[in-house]
Design a protein around this motif. Sequence first.
Motif, PDB file in Angstrom:
ATOM      1  N   GLY A   1       0.779  -1.228   0.000  1.00 15.20           N
ATOM      2  CA  GLY A   1       0.000   0.000   0.000  1.00 15.20           C
ATOM      3  C   GLY A   1       0.807   1.273   0.000  1.00 15.20           C
ATOM      4  N   PHE A   2       2.104   1.198  -0.320  1.00 15.86           N
ATOM      5  CA  PHE A   2       2.918   2.421  -0.370  1.00 15.86           C
ATOM      6  C   PHE A   2       4.032   2.255  -1.402  1.00 15.86           C
ATOM      7  CE2 PHE A   2       4.872  -0.267   2.879  1.00 15.86           C
ATOM      8  CZ  PHE A   2       6.229  -0.207   2.552  1.00 15.86           C
ATOM      9  N   ASN A   3       4.668   3.404  -1.751  1.00 21.26           N
ATOM     10  CA  ASN A   3       5.757   3.423  -2.732  1.00 21.26           C
ATOM     11  C   ASN A   3       7.027   2.868  -2.088  1.00 21.26           C
ATOM     12  OD1 ASN A   3       7.680   4.018  -4.691  1.00 21.26           O
ATOM     13  ND2 ASN A   3       6.768   6.008  -5.189  1.00 21.26           N
ATOM     14  N   VAL A   4       7.624   1.864  -2.721  1.00 17.87           N
ATOM     15  CA  VAL A   4       8.787   1.180  -2.127  1.00 17.87           C
ATOM     16  C   VAL A   4      10.108   1.798  -2.572  1.00 17.87           C
ATOM     17  CG1 VAL A   4       7.559  -1.012  -1.910  1.00 17.87           C
ATOM     18  CG2 VAL A   4       8.842  -0.507  -4.016  1.00 17.87           C
ATOM     19  N   ILE A   5      10.089   3.036  -3.109  1.00 21.92           N
ATOM     20  CA  ILE A   5      11.317   3.619  -3.640  1.00 21.92           C
ATOM     21  C   ILE A   5      12.420   3.717  -2.592  1.00 21.92           C
ATOM     22  CG2 ILE A   5      10.538   6.004  -3.232  1.00 21.92           C
ATOM     23  CD1 ILE A   5      12.074   6.772  -5.803  1.00 21.92           C
ATOM     24  N   ARG A   6      12.043   3.963  -1.355  1.00 19.74           N
ATOM     25  CA  ARG A   6      13.061   4.089  -0.299  1.00 19.74           C
ATOM     26  C   ARG A   6      13.870   2.808  -0.160  1.00 19.74           C
ATOM     27  NH1 ARG A   6      11.774   5.393   6.107  1.00 19.74           N
ATOM     28  NH2 ARG A   6      13.945   5.238   6.851  1.00 19.74           N
ATOM     29  N   TYR A   7      13.208   1.672  -0.278  1.00 24.34           N
ATOM     30  CA  TYR A   7      13.897   0.378  -0.139  1.00 24.34           C
ATOM     31  C   TYR A   7      14.535  -0.037  -1.465  1.00 24.34           C
ATOM     32  CZ  TYR A   7      10.987   0.452   4.009  1.00 24.34           C
ATOM     33  OH  TYR A   7      10.375   0.832   5.185  1.00 24.34           O
ATOM     34  N   ALA A   8      13.822   0.218  -2.569  1.00 22.73           N
ATOM     35  CA  ALA A   8      14.367  -0.133  -3.873  1.00 22.73           C
ATOM     36  C   ALA A   8      15.629   0.662  -4.171  1.00 22.73           C
ATOM     37  CB  ALA A   8      13.326   0.126  -4.957  1.00 22.73           C
ATOM     38  N   GLY A   9      15.674   1.917  -3.704  1.00 23.96           N
ATOM     39  CA  GLY A   9      16.842   2.758  -3.919  1.00 23.96           C
ATOM     40  C   GLY A   9      18.079   2.247  -3.212  1.00 23.96           C
ATOM     41  N   ILE A  10      17.893   1.371  -2.243  1.00 26.58           N
ATOM     42  CA  ILE A  10      19.030   0.751  -1.551  1.00 26.58           C
ATOM     43  C   ILE A  10      19.348  -0.610  -2.162  1.00 26.58           C
ATOM     44  CG2 ILE A  10      19.836  -0.193   0.656  1.00 26.58           C
ATOM     45  CD1 ILE A  10      18.035   1.887   2.035  1.00 26.58           C
ATOM     46  N   ILE A  11      18.320  -1.398  -2.423  1.00 22.84           N
ATOM     47  CA  ILE A  11      18.512  -2.780  -2.879  1.00 22.84           C
ATOM     48  C   ILE A  11      18.975  -2.854  -4.325  1.00 22.84           C
ATOM     49  CG2 ILE A  11      17.333  -4.973  -3.293  1.00 22.84           C
ATOM     50  CD1 ILE A  11      15.476  -4.228  -0.928  1.00 22.84           C
ATOM     51  N   LEU A  12      18.383  -2.072  -5.212  1.00 28.14           N
ATOM     52  CA  LEU A  12      18.716  -2.159  -6.635  1.00 28.14           C
ATOM     53  C   LEU A  12      20.183  -1.822  -6.928  1.00 28.14           C
ATOM     54  CD1 LEU A  12      15.453  -0.762  -8.295  1.00 28.14           C
ATOM     55  CD2 LEU A  12      16.168  -3.140  -8.019  1.00 28.14           C
ATOM     56  N   PRO A  13      20.786  -0.783  -6.288  1.00 29.86           N
ATOM     57  CA  PRO A  13      22.221  -0.559  -6.508  1.00 29.86           C
ATOM     58  C   PRO A  13      23.085  -1.719  -6.020  1.00 29.86           C
ATOM     59  CG  PRO A  13      21.198   1.424  -5.658  1.00 29.86           C
ATOM     60  CD  PRO A  13      20.172   0.342  -5.548  1.00 29.86           C
ATOM     61  N   VAL A  14      22.653  -2.397  -4.976  1.00 24.20           N
ATOM     62  CA  VAL A  14      23.403  -3.567  -4.491  1.00 24.20           C
ATOM     63  C   VAL A  14      23.376  -4.673  -5.548  1.00 24.20           C
ATOM     64  CG1 VAL A  14      23.469  -5.386  -2.747  1.00 24.20           C
ATOM     65  CG2 VAL A  14      23.028  -3.016  -2.062  1.00 24.20           C
ATOM     66  N   ILE A  15      22.217  -4.875  -6.169  1.00 21.41           N
ATOM     67  CA  ILE A  15      22.108  -5.881  -7.227  1.00 21.41           C
ATOM     68  C   ILE A  15      22.989  -5.499  -8.414  1.00 21.41           C
ATOM     69  CG2 ILE A  15      20.534  -6.970  -8.874  1.00 21.41           C
ATOM     70  CD1 ILE A  15      18.307  -6.590  -6.820  1.00 21.41           C
ATOM     71  N   THR A  16      22.990  -4.221  -8.765  1.00 20.44           N
ATOM     72  CA  THR A  16      23.845  -3.746  -9.853  1.00 20.44           C
ATOM     73  C   THR A  16      25.310  -4.021  -9.549  1.00 20.44           C
ATOM     74  OG1 THR A  16      22.278  -1.976 -10.397  1.00 20.44           O
ATOM     75  CG2 THR A  16      24.528  -1.734 -11.206  1.00 20.44           C
ATOM     76  N   THR A  17      25.724  -3.735  -8.318  1.00 19.32           N
ATOM     77  CA  THR A  17      27.117  -3.983  -7.909  1.00 19.32           C
ATOM     78  C   THR A  17      27.458  -5.458  -8.031  1.00 19.32           C
ATOM     79  OG1 THR A  17      27.013  -2.099  -6.379  1.00 19.32           O
ATOM     80  CG2 THR A  17      28.790  -3.704  -6.048  1.00 19.32           C
ATOM     81  N   ALA A  18      26.533  -6.316  -7.627  1.00 25.03           N
ATOM     82  CA  ALA A  18      26.759  -7.765  -7.718  1.00 25.03           C
ATOM     83  C   ALA A  18      26.929  -8.199  -9.179  1.00 25.03           C
ATOM     84  CB  ALA A  18      25.604  -8.519  -7.071  1.00 25.03           C
ATOM     85  N   ILE A  19      26.129  -7.608 -10.068  1.00 24.21           N
ATOM     86  CA  ILE A  19      26.244  -7.934 -11.499  1.00 24.21           C
ATOM     87  C   ILE A  19      27.599  -7.502 -12.043  1.00 24.21           C
ATOM     88  CG2 ILE A  19      25.345  -7.367 -13.795  1.00 24.21           C
ATOM     89  CD1 ILE A  19      22.555  -7.171 -12.465  1.00 24.21           C
ATOM     90  N   LEU A  20      28.044  -6.301 -11.669  1.00 23.88           N
ATOM     91  CA  LEU A  20      29.336  -5.811 -12.137  1.00 23.88           C
ATOM     92  C   LEU A  20      30.486  -6.670 -11.618  1.00 23.88           C
ATOM     93  CD1 LEU A  20      28.692  -1.989 -11.727  1.00 23.88           C
ATOM     94  CD2 LEU A  20      29.045  -3.188 -13.890  1.00 23.88           C
ATOM     95  N   ILE A  21      30.393  -7.101 -10.375  1.00 26.98           N
ATOM     96  CA  ILE A  21      31.433  -7.977  -9.811  1.00 26.98           C
ATOM     97  C   ILE A  21      31.437  -9.319 -10.541  1.00 26.98           C
ATOM     98  CG2 ILE A  21      32.122  -9.256  -7.741  1.00 26.98           C
ATOM     99  CD1 ILE A  21      31.170  -6.828  -6.109  1.00 26.98           C
ATOM    100  N   HIS A  22      30.247  -9.813 -10.857  1.00 24.47           N
ATOM    101  CA  HIS A  22      30.152 -11.060 -11.631  1.00 24.47           C
ATOM    102  C   HIS A  22      30.840 -10.886 -12.980  1.00 24.47           C
ATOM    103  CE1 HIS A  22      28.421 -14.693 -13.402  1.00 24.47           C
ATOM    104  NE2 HIS A  22      28.128 -13.944 -14.458  1.00 24.47           N
ATOM    105  N   PHE A  23      30.574  -9.769 -13.663  1.00 25.69           N
ATOM    106  CA  PHE A  23      31.228  -9.511 -14.942  1.00 25.69           C
ATOM    107  C   PHE A  23      32.740  -9.415 -14.779  1.00 25.69           C
ATOM    108  CE2 PHE A  23      27.397  -7.269 -17.163  1.00 25.69           C
ATOM    109  CZ  PHE A  23      26.796  -8.506 -17.322  1.00 25.69           C
ATOM    110  N   ALA A  24      33.185  -8.827 -13.662  1.00 25.17           N
ATOM    111  CA  ALA A  24      34.622  -8.656 -13.438  1.00 25.17           C
ATOM    112  C   ALA A  24      35.341  -9.989 -13.310  1.00 25.17           C
ATOM    113  CB  ALA A  24      34.851  -7.807 -12.186  1.00 25.17           C
ATOM    114  N   PHE A  25      34.703 -10.955 -12.660  1.00 28.95           N
ATOM    115  CA  PHE A  25      35.358 -12.236 -12.389  1.00 28.95           C
ATOM    116  C   PHE A  25      35.082 -13.292 -13.456  1.00 28.95           C
ATOM    117  CE2 PHE A  25      35.735 -10.414  -8.173  1.00 28.95           C
ATOM    118  CZ  PHE A  25      36.972 -10.879  -7.762  1.00 28.95           C
ATOM    119  N   PHE A  26      33.904 -13.250 -14.065  1.00 31.44           N
ATOM    120  CA  PHE A  26      33.501 -14.374 -14.906  1.00 31.44           C
ATOM    121  C   PHE A  26      33.404 -14.061 -16.397  1.00 31.44           C
ATOM    122  CE2 PHE A  26      31.845 -15.275 -10.631  1.00 31.44           C
ATOM    123  CZ  PHE A  26      32.480 -16.501 -10.404  1.00 31.44           C
TER     124      PHE A  26
END
Length: 461
Positions: free
Chosen positions: A340-365
């Motif tokens: 019942g509310f906008n989740v931008i506050r949480y998405a703004g924290i979680i989505l950059p973490v996912i992006t970082t994980a993807i970049l690290i995956h690209f760096a190693f694999f």
Amino acid sequence: MDLQFLKYHKFSLLLLLSGIAFYFAFSYDLERTDFIKLITLYAALFAVSFKLIQLEKRNFLFLAIAAIVFRLIFLVAFPNLSQDFYRFIWDGNSVAEGINPYLNTPYELLKTFAGGTEIRQKLINGMGSLSAGNYTSYPPVNQLLFAASSWLSGESIPGSVIAMRSFIIAADLGILYFGRKLLLYLKLPAHRIFWYILNPFIIIELTGNLHFEGIMLFFLIWSLYLLHLRKWIPSAVLLGISISIKLLPLLFLPLFLRYFKKPEREIDRINSSFFEKIDFKKLSGFYLITIATAAVTFLPFLSSEFFQNFFQSIGLWFQKFEYNASVFYVLRWIGFELAGFNVIRYAGIILPVITTAILIHFAFFRRNENSQILIASMMLGISFYFFLSTTIHPWYLATPLLLSIFGNYRYILVWTLVVILSYSAYSNPEFQENLWLVALEYLVVFSVLIWEVFQRKKFTA
């Protein structure tokens, strides 16, 4: 121009004249609220550029002249799709007067002037209350470019526009030069550079609307060119300058891990581990010089309030602003349905973490051991970052577009065409996005991306 050229290039010249007419209409006779006229002109310009490149891809000089002419049309025009340039001029005037732009919002600073506030009031009115009420988020080299424009123009608003536009056009010419050379070194068709240089999206959003992504990309492509030539020290310096124009290239730093591989003669192919194959001496030197170069540019502006104000402004993009998003809008809808509310506050924290994980995956694999694969990883990494972002302004796509010309994916090129649909928000007095058009934009982009991945797998099978 000889008769032989006219004989065999009549249609190309007609396209050139049509492009000139369309760009004049776009720059001097268009309001961003007129969405139908906007997308009609934009589509026509895309058709002109596509056909010009198709017909004249072996005529470098003709295409280069066309690109310059199209840009010069905008020289004295005020941007009509973005008001950000008013904030650029405000910051530039402040720096030119010896004022640290990171310490006060425009509203706060305006109160400190006893007189002579007419120009400043025009700038605040132009930039709008959202920008005027927040601290600047533009890094130091960008600020110095703003200040140079202010100094050259005597703090005149029209003069600053012309000066900034001149810097951006010069940067595009630099991209044309180094981008073409890098394509040739990689044994790729040199005309690919014109999918960036002649793209109406680039001409309109950078030259027309005065966004400085082009100058950041000039230093980035120059850096990658030198890195390909194994001149990693000047490459690192240029990358640091690029970061100090726009922070975006910071995302690419993990991807250089495998690029700095030891020479084959120093590697035991059978017994060496992943980390033993990396030349950490050069890698750490590259990182150190890059970060040190960027850090030095911040020194003139440092103060006790700087970090708090600067990062507060950066944080707004992740946890407050939302525009033209894809994955986030789906998450936002789910959040409203379930919580019942906008989740931008949480998405703004979680989505950059996912992006970082993807970049690290690209760096190693991903095997980022040569320039073409490295650039492809950068393009995919920045694409995932944008797919997971809460705010995607059209001009952000300049970075993945330039990187895409060195690979075989064209979904970014398609995205630069359909991203114009996001401007439908400006046709609404309340700046309300048409989510059906946003959905159409990303349906096209993801469809092309999935098709290209499928075709690539099919081709390599």
